[in-house]
Design a protein around this motif. Structure first.
Motif, PDB file in Angstrom:
ATOM      1  N   LEU A  92       0.831  -1.210   0.000  1.00  0.00           N
ATOM      2  CA  LEU A  92       0.000   0.000   0.000  1.00  0.00           C
ATOM      3  C   LEU A  92       0.866   1.261   0.000  1.00  0.00           C
ATOM      4  N   ASP A  93       1.970   1.214   0.748  1.00  0.00           N
ATOM      5  CA  ASP A  93       2.845   2.398   0.894  1.00  0.00           C
ATOM      6  C   ASP A  93       3.735   2.648  -0.324  1.00  0.00           C
ATOM      7  N   ALA A  94       4.047   1.589  -1.067  1.00  0.00           N
ATOM      8  CA  ALA A  94       5.040   1.746  -2.140  1.00  0.00           C
ATOM      9  C   ALA A  94       4.393   2.215  -3.442  1.00  0.00           C
ATOM     10  N   ARG A  95       5.161   3.001  -4.221  1.00  0.00           N
ATOM     11  CA  ARG A  95       4.651   3.443  -5.523  1.00  0.00           C
ATOM     12  C   ARG A  95       5.272   2.604  -6.659  1.00  0.00           C
ATOM     13  N   ARG A  96       6.594   2.508  -6.606  1.00  0.00           N
ATOM     14  CA  ARG A  96       7.272   1.707  -7.640  1.00  0.00           C
ATOM     15  C   ARG A  96       7.640   0.347  -7.037  1.00  0.00           C
ATOM     16  N   ILE A  97       7.019  -0.686  -7.589  1.00  0.00           N
ATOM     17  CA  ILE A  97       7.228  -2.028  -7.020  1.00  0.00           C
ATOM     18  C   ILE A  97       7.859  -2.933  -8.080  1.00  0.00           C
TER      19      ILE A  97
END
Ligand code: FAD
Length: 355
Positions: free
Chosen positions: A179-184
């Motif tokens: 949920l917190d990450a943008r680029r995974i």
């Protein structure tokens, strides 16, 4: 499409028919066994280590068929059956994680009373003289042993926690990181990698504005972190990319260490899998005669020649059960021959199911 379905039906009909008939036969046998098996004070143990797809199927089949004088002891380290197929999804999708843990209570509801015992413990050693040593210090003697300990993989494929509450918390922590990450970056395009990438994109479409980027033919070096952290991936030509979260869906280690001390030559030096004969009895490279005749291995931990799939483990459970009974009754042993159907897999990446 209709033609394909018809071809699959025609190809597998004989397999399903044979399977259906053998299930019916098993049910009738189990009913008779329920009223004929007698608990004896001198009952010997048939020990099954590992209570997942392969081990639990074997333990159940044994509890429905062992003669009086034998009982089943299942040793499993987890408090609940871990339904691993759902772990990738429940590490993305919140509020469902508790559904992936199934209580063991009641699994032997139809078996005769006294034939089955389950211990929540970790088998750490198989000692010469036919004894399994547990992490708690207990030592369990056996007449027959079956090792179905599977493989260790990093979360979300497998979890570290052994109790349901902690395992759910582990999955919730993974959900929060996604949920917190943008680029995974999801590294590895096996079943878990594909499921993860599909689910992340489907449940969080805003995570990327370019769809799912697929980079083939690369083996990026993973940062030395505890896993599920952000970091830099280095691709061919020293190209570097920064990610908020790197999920590694690669690599697995067979859980064969319990044989390391007393039976090291029964472990493949290349793969760490347990070496078995076609009868699924242990096959040590330094074997002399029938040294391991009463020890079996099955499922993902064993080098069976079959696919590393739950279905294959369940078919192997049937072979091991028959062969233990054959040894007890002095009959011929049966060999395991993998069937193509054992390798089939259903994946549903994202909200729309597909095969
Ligand atoms: C996302 C995903 C989807 C999949 N879908 C399919 C599918 O559709 N069809 C299919 O057939 N397969 C599928 N698989 C593969 C399947 O999950 C594995 O092949 C299967 O779990 C292997 O079963 P197993 O019983 O051999 O071992 P495992 O499932 O690895 O279980 C081993 C058990 O042994 C226990 N254990 C380990 N060491 C010890 C010890 N020393 N003492 C006590 N207990 C111990 C563990 O806690 C565990 O319960 C899928 C896998 C994934 C990850």
């Amino acid at each position: 499409m209709a033609n394909d379905q018809l071809r699959v039906f025609i190809k597998y009909f004989p397999v399903f028919l044979k399977y259906g008939l053998s299930l019916l036969f098993q049910r009738v046998q189990a009913l008779i066994h329920r009223y004929t098996w007698k608990p004896l004070p001198s009952s010997q143990n048939v020990v099954v280590v590992g209570g997942s797809f392969a081990g639990i199927t074997l333990a159940r089949r044994l509890a429905e068929s062992l003669p009086s004088g034998y009982k089943v002891v299942l040793i499993e380290k987890n408090s609940h059956f871990n339904y691993t197929f759902d772990f990738p999804r429940y590490s993305v999708l919140p509020k469902r994680e508790q559904r992936a843990f199934i209580p063991y209570t009641g699994i032997m509801a139809n078996a005769p009373k006294g034939i089955f015992e389950q211990l929540q413990d970790m088998a750490i050693n198989v000692l010469e003289g036919d004894v399994v040593e547990l992490a708690s210090g207990r030592k369990i003697p056996f007449a027959y042993l079956a090792i179905a300990t599977g493989v260790t993989q990093s979360p979300p494929t497998k979890l570290w926690a052994r109790e349901k509450a902690e395992a759910c918390a582990e999955l919730r922590a993974l959900q929060a990181k996604i949920l917190d990450a943008r680029r995974i970056a999801v590294v590895g395009a096996g079943a878990v990698g594909v499921q993860m990438a599909g689910d992340i994109k489907s449940f969080y479409p805003e995570k990327s504005n370019m769809g799912i980027g697929i980079v083939l033919g690369e083996r990026p070096e993973l940062p030395r972190t505890a896993g599920w952290e952000g970091g830099e991936l280095t691709f061919k030509g020293d190209r570097e990319e920064q990610f908020d979260l790197i999920i590694s869906c690669t690599g697995q280690t067979p859980n064969s260490s319990l044989l390391e001390q007393s039976f090291p030559t029964a472990i493949s030096s290349k793969t760490k899998s347990i070496l078995v004969k076609p009868t699924l009895q242990l096959h040590s490279v330094a074997e002399s005669n029938a040294q391991h005749h009463n020890m079996f291995s099955l499922g993902d931990v064993a080098e069976t020649g079959g696919p590393k799939m739950a279905r294959a483990g369940m078919v192997q459970a049937d072979i091991v059960q028959r062969n233990i009974l054959a040894l007890i009754n002095g009959r011929r042993l049966k060999a395991y021959k993998p069937m193509s159907i054992e390798g089939s897999l259903k994946l549903s990446p994202g909200k729309v199911s597909s095969r």
